[in-house]
Scaffold this motif. Structure first.
Motif, PDB file in Angstrom:
ATOM      1  N   GLY A  43      12.073   4.114  11.197  1.00  0.00           N
ATOM      2  CA  GLY A  43      12.530   5.086  10.209  1.00  0.00           C
ATOM      3  C   GLY A  43      12.784   6.482  10.752  1.00  0.00           C
ATOM      4  O   GLY A  43      13.840   7.078  10.503  1.00  0.00           O
ATOM      5  N   GLN A  44      11.803   7.001  11.497  1.00  0.00           N
ATOM      6  CA  GLN A  44      11.931   8.397  11.966  1.00  0.00           C
ATOM      7  C   GLN A  44      13.118   8.586  12.891  1.00  0.00           C
ATOM      8  O   GLN A  44      13.837   9.579  12.806  1.00  0.00           O
ATOM      9  CB  GLN A  44      10.666   8.795  12.712  1.00  0.00           C
ATOM     10  CG  GLN A  44       9.600   9.359  11.815  1.00  0.00           C
ATOM     11  CD  GLN A  44       8.449   9.944  12.630  1.00  0.00           C
ATOM     12  OE1 GLN A  44       8.590  10.253  13.810  1.00  0.00           O
ATOM     13  NE2 GLN A  44       7.309  10.076  11.988  1.00  0.00           N
ATOM     14  N   THR A  45      13.324   7.621  13.802  1.00  0.00           N
ATOM     15  CA  THR A  45      14.444   7.725  14.750  1.00  0.00           C
ATOM     16  C   THR A  45      15.765   7.679  13.988  1.00  0.00           C
ATOM     17  O   THR A  45      16.661   8.493  14.220  1.00  0.00           O
ATOM     18  CB  THR A  45      14.390   6.560  15.772  1.00  0.00           C
ATOM     19  OG1 THR A  45      13.084   6.529  16.316  1.00  0.00           O
ATOM     20  CG2 THR A  45      15.414   6.722  16.859  1.00  0.00           C
ATOM     21  N   ASP A  86       0.845  -1.189   0.000  1.00  0.00           N
ATOM     22  CA  ASP A  86       0.000   0.000   0.000  1.00  0.00           C
ATOM     23  C   ASP A  86       0.889   1.250   0.000  1.00  0.00           C
ATOM     24  O   ASP A  86       1.213   1.799   1.054  1.00  0.00           O
ATOM     25  CB  ASP A  86      -0.892  -0.042   1.253  1.00  0.00           C
ATOM     26  CG  ASP A  86      -1.800   1.165   1.344  1.00  0.00           C
ATOM     27  OD1 ASP A  86      -1.977   1.847   0.313  1.00  0.00           O
ATOM     28  OD2 ASP A  86      -2.313   1.443   2.445  1.00  0.00           O
ATOM     29  N   THR A  87       1.295   1.660  -1.191  1.00  0.00           N
ATOM     30  CA  THR A  87       2.155   2.837  -1.307  1.00  0.00           C
ATOM     31  C   THR A  87       1.863   3.539  -2.617  1.00  0.00           C
ATOM     32  O   THR A  87       1.067   3.049  -3.435  1.00  0.00           O
ATOM     33  CB  THR A  87       3.653   2.439  -1.234  1.00  0.00           C
ATOM     34  OG1 THR A  87       4.444   3.601  -1.071  1.00  0.00           O
ATOM     35  CG2 THR A  87       4.113   1.671  -2.468  1.00  0.00           C
ATOM     36  N   THR A  88       2.499   4.689  -2.816  1.00  0.00           N
ATOM     37  CA  THR A  88       2.335   5.398  -4.088  1.00  0.00           C
ATOM     38  C   THR A  88       3.690   5.915  -4.554  1.00  0.00           C
ATOM     39  O   THR A  88       4.580   6.186  -3.738  1.00  0.00           O
ATOM     40  CB  THR A  88       1.405   6.628  -3.937  1.00  0.00           C
ATOM     41  OG1 THR A  88       1.988   7.521  -2.982  1.00  0.00           O
ATOM     42  CG2 THR A  88       0.001   6.237  -3.525  1.00  0.00           C
ATOM     43  N   THR A 127       8.567  11.771  -2.915  1.00  0.00           N
ATOM     44  CA  THR A 127       8.704  12.972  -2.078  1.00  0.00           C
ATOM     45  C   THR A 127       9.382  12.676  -0.741  1.00  0.00           C
ATOM     46  O   THR A 127      10.138  13.489  -0.243  1.00  0.00           O
ATOM     47  CB  THR A 127       7.341  13.663  -1.812  1.00  0.00           C
ATOM     48  OG1 THR A 127       6.440  12.676  -1.309  1.00  0.00           O
ATOM     49  CG2 THR A 127       6.783  14.302  -3.052  1.00  0.00           C
ATOM     50  N   ARG A 128       9.141  11.502  -0.166  1.00  0.00           N
ATOM     51  CA  ARG A 128       9.719  11.204   1.168  1.00  0.00           C
ATOM     52  C   ARG A 128      11.156  10.693   1.092  1.00  0.00           C
ATOM     53  O   ARG A 128      11.892  10.789   2.059  1.00  0.00           O
ATOM     54  CB  ARG A 128       8.873  10.166   1.930  1.00  0.00           C
ATOM     55  CG  ARG A 128       7.427  10.494   2.154  1.00  0.00           C
ATOM     56  CD  ARG A 128       7.201  11.864   2.735  1.00  0.00           C
ATOM     57  NE  ARG A 128       7.658  12.003   4.102  1.00  0.00           N
ATOM     58  CZ  ARG A 128       7.731  13.165   4.751  1.00  0.00           C
ATOM     59  NH1 ARG A 128       7.386  14.287   4.143  1.00  0.00           N
ATOM     60  NH2 ARG A 128       8.157  13.206   5.993  1.00  0.00           N
ATOM     61  N   THR A 129      11.557  10.095  -0.070  1.00  0.00           N
ATOM     62  CA  THR A 129      12.900   9.493  -0.135  1.00  0.00           C
ATOM     63  C   THR A 129      13.741   9.950  -1.321  1.00  0.00           C
ATOM     64  O   THR A 129      14.968   9.900  -1.256  1.00  0.00           O
ATOM     65  CB  THR A 129      12.818   7.943  -0.240  1.00  0.00           C
ATOM     66  OG1 THR A 129      12.294   7.603  -1.525  1.00  0.00           O
ATOM     67  CG2 THR A 129      11.938   7.344   0.846  1.00  0.00           C
TER      68      THR A 129
END
Ligand code: UT7
Length: 333
Positions: free
Chosen positions: A222-224, A30-32, A38-40
């Motif tokens: 991921g965020q950490t 479930d991704t686009t 934009t995020r990576t």
């Protein structure tokens, strides 16, 4: 006596043919394409297909490329091959040994270095010591990963990031003050909680349960990791510049680990470098872990000139991180 520096004198790279696009990933998790881009900054990555193929096969591809470019180089003249990988062919023996056998480096001894995404940088500095002592003349350092072998393609937070590929460099002695000049290398094992593979090691050997629980894949908060990566990669890059009198004007290139385009941007901003001085391949290859730095050098080799100041910087699981200052040693014909 003049100081011997270890200089990179040749580069090879290899990525497998199969291109996995963001569009293909949209059909798996479930991704686009929009979210991933934009995020990576990643648009596509390469995947090594085929039964029985491992990281060593990617490395052999890179070595073939390096030797093609240096036809006078003899396989029997290589003293040592160090392989930085997080996805070794086997738990043991070392992938370096498999590579030397497959490629016919008959006189080279070999071993692996595991420092996750900083592995190539750590291995490069390890290899440099053998040259700087004057004891060895030709050392090959490989950075390679078949990340698809440890990805859970049901976990959208990790499977979209990584790809397969790798590269290698030849280190030789240089007495003209060219080559690896300085490094800052760091690790902090407390960071292991945030990025690791849960099972398959001696703490938690493989069982039916560990396989059913999908514990043999990359686990990442991921965020950490992002926060640590942004701060630490920029810190060491700034440190190496300061203590070597490097400025945004006299640095020709930043060669950053390709984990996330936003982390790369934070590092180059801290160094005061425009995007035109930053090597990038994340868009096409994703995060190839140990492969990112040598693959950057491989693709940008023709744009590098003798005497160029370049800074390599990486951050990875462990945590491990570091920066290396190199005065480039050759022009590519
Ligand atoms: O190379 C070794 C070192 N590794 C790194 O340096 C990686 C560092 N981390 C990162 O690059 C980023 O943290 C990631 C790319 C892994 C994730 O990006 P993020 O901006 O930190 O996203 P997030 O984890 O904060 O998630 C934001 C949202 C969440 O949804 P909610 O809770 O806001 O509703 C996630 O569930 O995005 C969601 N999400 C996704 N959506 C679509 C997470 N992954 C995906 C995805 N597609 N693939």
């Amino acid at each position: 006596m003049q100081k011997i520096h270890a200089a990179i004198t040749a580069v090879g790279g290899y990525v497998p043919d199969y291109v996995m696009t963001n569009k293909e990933l949209e059909t798996i998790v479930d991704t686009t394409d929009e979210w991933i881009t934009t995020r990576t900054g990643i648009k596509e990555r390469r995947i090594l297909k085929g039964e029985g193929k491992g990281s060593s096969d990617l490395a052999v591809g890179a070595l073939e490329d390096l030797f093609r470019k240096r036809p006078e180089l003899k396989k029997e003249d290589i003293d040592l091959l160090i392989c930085a990988t997080t996805t070794p062919d086997f738990q043991f023996p070392a992938t370096a040994n498999v590579i030397t056998d497959k490629f016919g480096l008959v006189n080279a001894f070999g071993y692996d270095v595991n420092a996750a995404c900083s592995g190539f940088l750590f291995a490069l500095n390890t290899g440099a010591q053998f040259i700087e002592t004057g004891r060895y003349k030709k050392v090959i350092v490989v950075g390679v990963d078949k990340m698809s072998s440890i990805l859970n393609y049901e976990d959208r937070t990790t499977c979209i990031i990584f790809g397969d590929g790798g590269g290698c460099v030849l280190l030789e002695p240089n007495t003209e003050d060219l080559g690896i000049i300085d490094s800052v290398l760091k690790s902090d094992g407390a960071g292991r909680a945030h990025l690791h593979q849960k099972a398959g090691g001696s703490v938690k050997p493989a069982t039916v349960e560990t396989v059913m629980n999908r514990e043999h894949f990359v686990y990442q908060e991921g965020q950490t990791v992002f926060k640590f990566a942004v701060k630490n990669m920029a810190d060491v890059a700034a440190q190496i510049m300061e203590r070597n009198g490097l400025t945004s004007d006299n640095v020709a290139w930043l060669v950053p680990h390709q984990a996330n385009k936003r982390i790369i941007a934070a590092t180059s901003e801290r160094m005061g470098l425009p995007e035109s001085k930053v090597m990038l391949n994340i868009e096409r290859y994703g995060n190839t872990t140990n492969g990112t730095l040598p693959l950057c050098l491989w693709e940008y080799e023709k744009q590098l000139h003798k005497g160029d100041n370049i800074v390599l910087a990486a951050f990875g699981g462990g945590f491990t991180w570091g920066a290396t200052y190199i005065k480039w040693a050759y022009d590519t014909k």
